[in-house]
Scaffold this motif. Structure first.
Motif, short mmCIF file in Angstrom:
data_model
loop_
_atom_site.label_atom_id
_atom_site.label_comp_id
_atom_site.label_asym_id
_atom_site.label_seq_id
_atom_site.Cartn_x
_atom_site.Cartn_y
_atom_site.Cartn_z
N SER A 1 15.34 24.72 -2.36
CA SER A 1 15.12 25.93 -3.54
C SER A 1 16.28 26.72 -3.79
O SER A 1 16.45 26.99 -4.84
CB SER A 1 14.26 27.19 -2.76
N VAL A 2 17.28 26.98 -2.97
CA VAL A 2 18.59 27.55 -3.61
C VAL A 2 19.47 26.61 -4.44
O VAL A 2 19.83 27.03 -5.54
CB VAL A 2 19.57 27.86 -2.26
N ALA A 3 19.27 25.25 -4.20
CA ALA A 3 20.07 24.33 -4.72
C ALA A 3 19.50 24.07 -6.26
O ALA A 3 20.14 23.56 -7.22
CB ALA A 3 20.24 23.07 -4.15
N ALA B 1 19.06 34.74 -3.67
CA ALA B 1 18.90 33.29 -3.34
C ALA B 1 19.78 32.93 -2.05
O ALA B 1 19.39 32.29 -1.18
CB ALA B 1 19.44 32.46 -4.57
N ARG B 2 21.08 33.73 -2.24
CA ARG B 2 21.73 33.42 -1.02
C ARG B 2 21.21 34.05 0.31
O ARG B 2 21.53 33.46 1.32
CB ARG B 2 23.21 33.85 -1.39
N ARG B 3 20.49 34.90 0.10
CA ARG B 3 19.88 35.65 1.21
C ARG B 3 18.93 34.73 1.89
O ARG B 3 18.91 34.73 2.99
CB ARG B 3 19.35 36.93 0.82
N LEU B 4 18.27 33.92 1.19
CA LEU B 4 17.29 33.09 1.68
C LEU B 4 18.08 31.89 2.40
O LEU B 4 17.40 31.56 3.19
CB LEU B 4 16.37 32.53 0.35
N PHE B 5 19.04 31.61 1.90
CA PHE B 5 19.81 30.33 2.58
C PHE B 5 20.39 30.97 3.76
O PHE B 5 20.47 30.10 4.93
CB PHE B 5 20.83 29.94 1.63
N GLN B 6 21.04 32.14 3.85
CA GLN B 6 21.52 32.69 4.90
C GLN B 6 21.31 34.08 5.22
O GLN B 6 21.80 35.12 4.78
CB GLN B 6 23.24 32.45 5.12
N PRO B 7 20.08 34.14 5.98
CA PRO B 7 19.56 35.75 5.92
C PRO B 7 20.45 36.72 6.51
O PRO B 7 20.31 37.85 6.46
CB PRO B 7 18.23 35.31 6.84
N THR C 1 30.13 34.19 -2.22
CA THR C 1 31.02 32.92 -2.74
C THR C 1 30.06 31.86 -3.07
O THR C 1 30.00 31.84 -4.41
CB THR C 1 31.81 32.80 -1.43
N THR C 2 30.05 30.75 -2.44
CA THR C 2 29.62 29.53 -3.05
C THR C 2 28.04 29.07 -2.20
O THR C 2 27.90 27.80 -1.96
CB THR C 2 30.64 28.61 -2.80
N THR C 3 27.24 29.81 -2.17
CA THR C 3 26.13 29.46 -1.59
C THR C 3 25.29 28.38 -2.21
O THR C 3 24.96 27.23 -1.68
CB THR C 3 25.15 30.52 -1.35
N ARG C 4 25.21 28.79 -3.53
CA ARG C 4 24.49 27.70 -4.22
C ARG C 4 25.23 26.37 -4.37
O ARG C 4 24.58 25.36 -4.47
CB ARG C 4 24.09 28.15 -5.57
N HIS D 1 27.38 25.40 -2.38
CA HIS D 1 27.53 24.53 -0.84
C HIS D 1 25.75 23.76 -0.77
O HIS D 1 25.77 22.72 -0.33
CB HIS D 1 27.45 25.51 0.00
N ALA D 2 24.89 24.59 -1.26
CA ALA D 2 23.63 23.94 -1.03
C ALA D 2 23.37 22.64 -2.04
O ALA D 2 22.69 21.78 -1.55
CB ALA D 2 22.31 25.05 -1.70
N ARG D 3 23.97 22.63 -3.06
CA ARG D 3 23.90 21.58 -4.14
C ARG D 3 24.70 20.36 -3.55
O ARG D 3 24.33 19.12 -3.61
CB ARG D 3 24.42 21.91 -5.35
#
Length: 224
Positions: free
Chosen positions: A152-154, A163-169, A178-181, A183-185
Protein backbone atom coordinates in the motif's frame (compact mmCIF):
# COMPACT_ATOMS: atom_id res chain seq x y z
CA UNK A 1 13.76 11.12 19.86
CA UNK A 2 10.13 12.12 20.34
CA UNK A 3 7.60 10.44 18.04
CA UNK A 4 6.20 12.76 15.37
CA UNK A 5 2.54 12.19 16.20
CA UNK A 6 2.08 10.76 19.70
CA UNK A 7 -1.30 9.43 20.73
CA UNK A 8 -3.50 12.42 21.57
CA UNK A 9 -6.91 10.91 20.81
CA UNK A 10 -8.67 7.59 20.85
CA UNK A 11 -8.78 5.83 17.50
CA UNK A 12 -10.69 8.10 15.10
CA UNK A 13 -12.99 6.06 12.90
CA UNK A 14 -12.82 8.40 9.86
CA UNK A 15 -9.03 8.09 9.82
CA UNK A 16 -9.11 4.30 10.05
CA UNK A 17 -11.92 4.13 7.49
CA UNK A 18 -10.07 6.31 5.00
CA UNK A 19 -6.93 4.19 4.98
CA UNK A 20 -8.85 0.94 5.06
CA UNK A 21 -10.60 2.26 1.96
CA UNK A 22 -7.25 2.65 0.24
CA UNK A 23 -6.31 -0.87 1.29
CA UNK A 24 -9.66 -2.14 -0.04
CA UNK A 25 -8.85 -0.64 -3.44
CA UNK A 26 -5.46 -2.32 -3.35
CA UNK A 27 -7.07 -5.66 -2.48
CA UNK A 28 -9.50 -5.19 -5.37
CA UNK A 29 -6.57 -4.75 -7.75
CA UNK A 30 -4.83 -7.81 -6.31
CA UNK A 31 -8.01 -9.89 -6.59
CA UNK A 32 -8.22 -9.02 -10.27
CA UNK A 33 -5.18 -11.24 -10.92
CA UNK A 34 -6.72 -14.58 -9.85
CA UNK A 35 -9.95 -13.38 -11.48
CA UNK A 36 -8.16 -13.07 -14.81
CA UNK A 37 -6.56 -16.50 -14.33
CA UNK A 38 -9.93 -18.08 -13.51
CA UNK A 39 -11.46 -16.55 -16.64
CA UNK A 40 -8.54 -17.78 -18.75
CA UNK A 41 -8.91 -21.31 -17.34
CA UNK A 42 -12.67 -21.27 -17.87
CA UNK A 43 -13.52 -21.65 -14.17
CA UNK A 44 -16.74 -19.68 -14.19
CA UNK A 45 -17.77 -20.32 -10.59
CA UNK A 46 -14.50 -19.06 -9.16
CA UNK A 47 -14.40 -16.14 -11.58
CA UNK A 48 -17.91 -15.05 -10.59
CA UNK A 49 -17.09 -15.08 -6.89
CA UNK A 50 -13.85 -13.21 -7.39
CA UNK A 51 -15.65 -10.65 -9.54
CA UNK A 52 -18.25 -10.10 -6.82
CA UNK A 53 -15.54 -9.72 -4.18
CA UNK A 54 -13.74 -7.20 -6.39
CA UNK A 55 -16.96 -5.25 -6.87
CA UNK A 56 -17.65 -5.17 -3.12
CA UNK A 57 -14.11 -3.99 -2.39
CA UNK A 58 -14.43 -1.22 -4.96
CA UNK A 59 -17.89 -0.23 -3.75
CA UNK A 60 -16.66 0.05 -0.16
CA UNK A 61 -13.23 1.48 -0.90
CA UNK A 62 -14.18 4.36 -3.19
CA UNK A 63 -16.54 6.08 -0.71
CA UNK A 64 -14.18 5.36 2.19
CA UNK A 65 -11.21 7.18 0.65
CA UNK A 66 -13.35 10.31 0.42
CA UNK A 67 -13.93 10.44 4.16
CA UNK A 68 -12.71 13.71 5.68
CA UNK A 69 -9.71 12.87 7.82
CA UNK A 70 -6.57 14.65 9.08
CA UNK A 71 -3.39 14.35 7.05
CA UNK A 72 -1.63 12.56 9.91
CA UNK A 73 -2.34 9.24 11.55
CA UNK A 74 -1.58 8.35 15.14
CA UNK A 75 0.34 5.29 16.23
CA UNK A 76 -2.76 3.56 17.61
CA UNK A 77 -4.61 4.21 14.35
CA UNK A 78 -1.70 2.89 12.28
CA UNK A 79 -1.65 -0.32 14.31
CA UNK A 80 -5.42 -0.62 13.88
CA UNK A 81 -5.26 -0.18 10.10
CA UNK A 82 -2.42 -2.66 9.60
CA UNK A 83 -4.03 -5.22 11.90
CA UNK A 84 -7.42 -4.89 10.24
CA UNK A 85 -5.80 -5.21 6.81
CA UNK A 86 -4.64 -8.72 7.68
CA UNK A 87 -8.18 -9.55 8.78
CA UNK A 88 -9.89 -7.87 5.84
CA UNK A 89 -8.04 -9.80 3.14
CA UNK A 90 -8.84 -13.35 4.34
CA UNK A 91 -12.44 -12.39 5.17
CA UNK A 92 -13.04 -11.31 1.59
CA UNK A 93 -11.07 -14.15 0.00
CA UNK A 94 -12.58 -16.96 2.06
CA UNK A 95 -15.82 -17.18 0.07
CA UNK A 96 -14.16 -17.62 -3.36
CA UNK A 97 -11.99 -20.39 -1.91
CA UNK A 98 -15.09 -22.44 -1.06
CA UNK A 99 -15.61 -23.19 -4.77
CA UNK A 100 -14.11 -26.74 -4.65
CA UNK A 101 -16.55 -27.65 -1.86
CA UNK A 102 -14.38 -26.55 1.06
CA UNK A 103 -16.32 -25.47 4.18
CA UNK A 104 -16.30 -21.73 4.77
CA UNK A 105 -14.33 -22.01 8.01
CA UNK A 106 -11.66 -24.11 6.29
CA UNK A 107 -11.57 -21.63 3.41
CA UNK A 108 -11.05 -18.80 5.90
CA UNK A 109 -8.19 -20.78 7.43
CA UNK A 110 -6.65 -21.28 3.98
CA UNK A 111 -6.95 -17.57 3.19
CA UNK A 112 -5.46 -16.57 6.54
CA UNK A 113 -2.65 -19.07 6.12
CA UNK A 114 -1.93 -17.64 2.70
CA UNK A 115 -1.92 -13.99 3.76
CA UNK A 116 0.29 -14.71 6.76
CA UNK A 117 2.51 -17.14 4.76
CA UNK A 118 2.40 -19.74 7.52
CA UNK A 119 1.94 -22.49 4.94
CA UNK A 120 -0.53 -24.43 7.09
CA UNK A 121 -3.47 -26.08 5.35
CA UNK A 122 -6.59 -28.05 6.17
CA UNK A 123 -6.45 -29.79 2.79
CA UNK A 124 -5.17 -33.35 2.66
CA UNK A 125 -4.31 -32.94 -1.02
CA UNK A 126 -4.47 -30.27 -3.72
CA UNK A 127 -4.15 -32.59 -6.72
CA UNK A 128 -7.93 -32.87 -7.00
CA UNK A 129 -8.51 -29.11 -6.72
CA UNK A 130 -9.04 -26.89 -9.80
CA UNK A 131 -5.96 -24.97 -10.97
CA UNK A 132 -7.67 -21.61 -10.52
CA UNK A 133 -8.20 -22.35 -6.84
CA UNK A 134 -4.58 -23.42 -6.41
CA UNK A 135 -3.37 -20.25 -8.11
CA UNK A 136 -5.63 -18.05 -5.95
CA UNK A 137 -4.22 -19.69 -2.82
CA UNK A 138 -0.63 -19.27 -4.05
CA UNK A 139 -1.29 -15.66 -5.08
CA UNK A 140 -2.59 -14.85 -1.59
CA UNK A 141 0.61 -16.27 -0.17
CA UNK A 142 2.78 -14.30 -2.60
CA UNK A 143 1.41 -10.86 -1.80
CA UNK A 144 1.04 -11.80 1.86
CA UNK A 145 4.77 -12.50 1.91
CA UNK A 146 5.51 -9.04 0.62
CA UNK A 147 3.14 -7.49 3.11
CA UNK A 148 -0.02 -5.49 2.56
CA UNK A 149 1.43 -2.47 4.33
CA UNK A 150 4.50 -2.45 2.08
CA UNK A 151 2.33 -2.79 -1.02
CA UNK A 152 0.00 0.00 0.00
CA UNK A 153 2.83 2.40 0.78
CA UNK A 154 4.72 1.53 -2.40
CA UNK A 155 1.82 1.60 -4.84
CA UNK A 156 -1.00 3.75 -3.54
CA UNK A 157 -0.27 6.12 -0.72
CA UNK A 158 1.43 9.45 -0.99
CA UNK A 159 4.58 10.87 0.49
CA UNK A 160 2.92 12.25 3.59
CA UNK A 161 3.61 11.03 7.08
CA UNK A 162 0.40 8.99 7.33
CA UNK A 163 1.66 6.52 4.73
CA UNK A 164 4.98 6.22 6.49
CA UNK A 165 3.26 5.67 9.80
CA UNK A 166 1.45 2.67 8.31
CA UNK A 167 4.75 1.20 7.20
CA UNK A 168 6.52 1.81 10.52
CA UNK A 169 4.00 2.59 13.26
CA UNK A 170 6.72 3.02 15.88
CA UNK A 171 9.10 5.05 13.72
CA UNK A 172 10.36 8.38 14.93
CA UNK A 173 10.49 11.72 13.17
CA UNK A 174 13.96 11.36 11.66
CA UNK A 175 12.94 8.06 10.10
CA UNK A 176 9.49 9.11 8.99
CA UNK A 177 10.56 12.11 6.97
CA UNK A 178 13.18 10.31 4.88
CA UNK A 179 12.66 7.52 2.37
CA UNK A 180 9.87 5.21 3.49
CA UNK A 181 8.01 5.15 0.19
CA UNK A 182 11.25 4.79 -1.77
CA UNK A 183 12.30 1.93 0.47
CA UNK A 184 8.94 0.21 0.04
CA UNK A 185 9.19 0.47 -3.74
CA UNK A 186 12.69 -0.97 -3.66
CA UNK A 187 11.45 -3.89 -1.59
CA UNK A 188 8.68 -4.43 -4.14
CA UNK A 189 11.18 -4.27 -7.01
CA UNK A 190 13.53 -6.80 -5.39
CA UNK A 191 10.59 -9.07 -4.61
CA UNK A 192 9.41 -8.92 -8.22
CA UNK A 193 12.90 -9.61 -9.56
CA UNK A 194 13.32 -12.61 -7.26
CA UNK A 195 9.94 -13.90 -8.40
CA UNK A 196 10.87 -13.57 -12.06
CA UNK A 197 14.27 -15.22 -11.59
CA UNK A 198 12.77 -18.11 -9.63
CA UNK A 199 10.14 -18.66 -12.31
CA UNK A 200 12.72 -18.63 -15.11
CA UNK A 201 14.80 -21.21 -13.23
CA UNK A 202 11.91 -23.48 -12.28
CA UNK A 203 10.14 -23.44 -15.65
CA UNK A 204 12.79 -25.43 -17.55
CA UNK A 205 13.50 -27.54 -14.47
CA UNK A 206 9.86 -28.64 -14.10
CA UNK A 207 9.02 -28.55 -17.78
CA UNK A 208 5.68 -26.77 -17.31
CA UNK A 209 4.98 -23.09 -16.75
CA UNK A 210 1.97 -23.33 -14.42
CA UNK A 211 3.53 -25.62 -11.78
CA UNK A 212 6.68 -23.50 -11.97
CA UNK A 213 4.63 -20.39 -11.28
CA UNK A 214 2.88 -21.98 -8.30
CA UNK A 215 6.16 -23.15 -6.79
CA UNK A 216 7.64 -19.71 -7.39
CA UNK A 217 4.82 -17.87 -5.62
CA UNK A 218 5.12 -20.19 -2.62
CA UNK A 219 8.92 -20.23 -2.47
CA UNK A 220 9.58 -16.50 -2.85
CA UNK A 221 7.05 -15.71 -0.13
CA UNK A 222 8.76 -18.32 2.10
CA UNK A 223 5.40 -19.94 2.75
CA UNK A 224 5.62 -22.38 5.62
Amino acid sequence: MRALYPISYAVRLPVVGKYLGQLALLLAALTAVPLAVALFLGEGGLALRLALVTAVLLASGIPAIRLPAPAFIQENEAFAVVGLAYLLAPVFMAWPLTVPGIPLLDAFFEATSGITTTGLSTLASVEDKPPGFIFARAWLQWYGGLGIAVLSVALMMGHHVAARRLFQPEAEEATLVTTTRTHARRVLLVYAILTLLAFLILWPALGEAFPALLHTLAAVSTGG
